[in-house]
Design an enzyme around this catalytic site. Sequence first.
Site, PDB file in Angstrom:
ATOM      1  N   ARG A  51       0.497  -0.840  -0.204  1.00 16.04           N
ATOM      2  CA  ARG A  51       0.044   0.081   0.381  1.00 16.04           C
ATOM      3  C   ARG A  51       0.907   1.354  -0.175  1.00 16.04           C
ATOM      4  O   ARG A  51       0.506   2.327  -1.356  1.00 16.04           O
ATOM      5  CB  ARG A  51      -0.940  -0.212   1.604  1.00 16.04           C
ATOM      6  CG  ARG A  51      -2.634  -0.379   0.909  1.00 16.04           C
ATOM      7  CD  ARG A  51      -2.593  -1.011   2.420  1.00 16.04           C
ATOM      8  NE  ARG A  51      -2.118  -2.035   2.732  1.00 16.04           N
ATOM      9  CZ  ARG A  51      -1.696  -3.133   2.717  1.00 16.04           C
ATOM     10  NH1 ARG A  51      -2.863  -4.135   1.796  1.00 16.04           N
ATOM     11  NH2 ARG A  51      -0.977  -4.068   2.419  1.00 16.04           N
ATOM     12  N   THR A  52       1.276   1.184   1.136  1.00 15.87           N
ATOM     13  CA  THR A  52       2.744   2.844   0.766  1.00 15.87           C
ATOM     14  C   THR A  52       2.875   2.833  -0.185  1.00 15.87           C
ATOM     15  O   THR A  52       3.008   4.129  -0.819  1.00 15.87           O
ATOM     16  CB  THR A  52       3.591   2.308   1.942  1.00 15.87           C
ATOM     17  OG1 THR A  52       2.726   2.201   3.694  1.00 15.87           O
ATOM     18  CG2 THR A  52       4.616   4.571   2.970  1.00 15.87           C
ATOM     19  N   LYS A  80      24.947  -3.511  -1.995  1.00 15.42           N
ATOM     20  CA  LYS A  80      26.848  -3.670  -1.651  1.00 15.42           C
ATOM     21  C   LYS A  80      27.718  -3.069  -0.421  1.00 15.42           C
ATOM     22  O   LYS A  80      28.629  -2.724  -0.668  1.00 15.42           O
ATOM     23  CB  LYS A  80      26.970  -2.464  -2.930  1.00 15.42           C
ATOM     24  CG  LYS A  80      26.409  -3.889  -4.684  1.00 15.42           C
ATOM     25  CD  LYS A  80      26.907  -2.883  -5.660  1.00 15.42           C
ATOM     26  CE  LYS A  80      26.049  -2.855  -6.739  1.00 15.42           C
ATOM     27  NZ  LYS A  80      26.725  -2.183  -8.302  1.00 15.42           N
ATOM     28  N   ARG A 101      11.450   4.175   3.256  1.00 18.49           N
ATOM     29  CA  ARG A 101      10.881   2.865   4.382  1.00 18.49           C
ATOM     30  C   ARG A 101      11.899   2.476   4.980  1.00 18.49           C
ATOM     31  O   ARG A 101      13.003   2.143   3.466  1.00 18.49           O
ATOM     32  CB  ARG A 101       9.648   2.264   3.883  1.00 18.49           C
ATOM     33  CG  ARG A 101       9.647   0.537   4.399  1.00 18.49           C
ATOM     34  CD  ARG A 101       8.192  -0.087   4.431  1.00 18.49           C
ATOM     35  NE  ARG A 101       7.436   1.302   4.641  1.00 18.49           N
ATOM     36  CZ  ARG A 101       6.034   0.126   4.665  1.00 18.49           C
ATOM     37  NH1 ARG A 101       6.049  -0.508   4.355  1.00 18.49           N
ATOM     38  NH2 ARG A 101       4.996   0.872   4.932  1.00 18.49           N
ATOM     39  N   HIS A 129       5.382   6.258  11.736  1.00 19.38           N
ATOM     40  CA  HIS A 129       4.491   6.249  10.038  1.00 19.38           C
ATOM     41  C   HIS A 129       3.253   7.387   9.920  1.00 19.38           C
ATOM     42  O   HIS A 129       2.531   6.881   9.641  1.00 19.38           O
ATOM     43  CB  HIS A 129       4.079   4.051   9.525  1.00 19.38           C
ATOM     44  CG  HIS A 129       3.871   4.436   8.566  1.00 19.38           C
ATOM     45  ND1 HIS A 129       3.679   5.284   7.407  1.00 19.38           N
ATOM     46  CD2 HIS A 129       3.868   2.913   7.737  1.00 19.38           C
ATOM     47  CE1 HIS A 129       3.312   4.729   6.681  1.00 19.38           C
ATOM     48  NE2 HIS A 129       3.146   2.701   7.062  1.00 19.38           N
TER      49      HIS A 129
END
Length: 305
Positions: A51-52, A80, A101, A129
């Site tokens: 969703r986000t 890396k 995120r 959030h």
Amino acid sequence: MKHLIDPMDLTTEEISEILDLADDIILNKEKYSQICQGKKLATLFFEPSTRTRLSFEAAMMELGGNVLGFSSADSSSASKGESVRDTVRVVECYADIIAMRHPKEGAPLLASLNVDIPIINAGDGGHNHPTQTLTDLLTIRREVGRLDHFTIGFCGDLKFGRTVHSLIKALSRYEGIKIVLISPNELKVPDYIKTDILDKGNVEYIEVKSLENSMPELDVLYMTRVQRERFFNEADYVRLKDTYILDMNKLQNAKEELAILHPLPRVNEISVKVDDDKRAKYFVQALYGKYVRMALIMKLLGLEA
Ligand code: NCD
């Protein structure tokens, strides 16, 4: 307002402006369809999301802008060994705004200290959030009709659930909010939420174990998933995962006007039979998430219709 890292970065006036703009976007989609022409949003997702990330991307597309980014740490140079600081300094050369995120608490804050373009925290570990919070506030304002004077029950994993922590912070500034914290002992809200937010804000709250007993007084029920990925061992997760399952039986003594919210993804905590009940608002909540992110992108880029 330059970045959005913590819900407390926004005043309640700024929250109202964003929600008002989202309401207007819902009514007049055409008016906003070219506002971000020539602008690019980068979605840097070091942790899974449906969703986000997709709602951010859809939001930017519906504003006429473009999107680029990655959806897992494995497919970025993080694999890396690149630092978050270097990654965002590079992405700043390619994009106008970043949604990030990250599994580590504080990563988006660190990023924001190293770039000149707006950074939006799209979830950092078990911490915050804020864009889910804006989504939740828009849902409550539209479906309950107000952001003050109501009783909300938070049910499930209140320890690791970042959406819970962020929404409690935001609500602590509105009048007449009563919070019922429903969880097993092991999944209670962290102490800092009680001392720094609830006590400081003089918010009325109680901690209980029973969802059934709390049900009759709730205007909003905020269900959450047990956050498997943040547990230290699988046995604890298995023991706690099905503590609460909302079904039609448990809704028998709920208010007619109750609004049931869930940030999603749902695992087992709401029976699918509840989806057809008019009190279930979690899918429309996901839709509102797109509109509120459109509003937020516009505000952070300083754009007006
Ligand atoms: C939430 C999250 O990522 O914290 N999901 C979302 O953004 N809608 C809730 C969750 O994962 O349980």
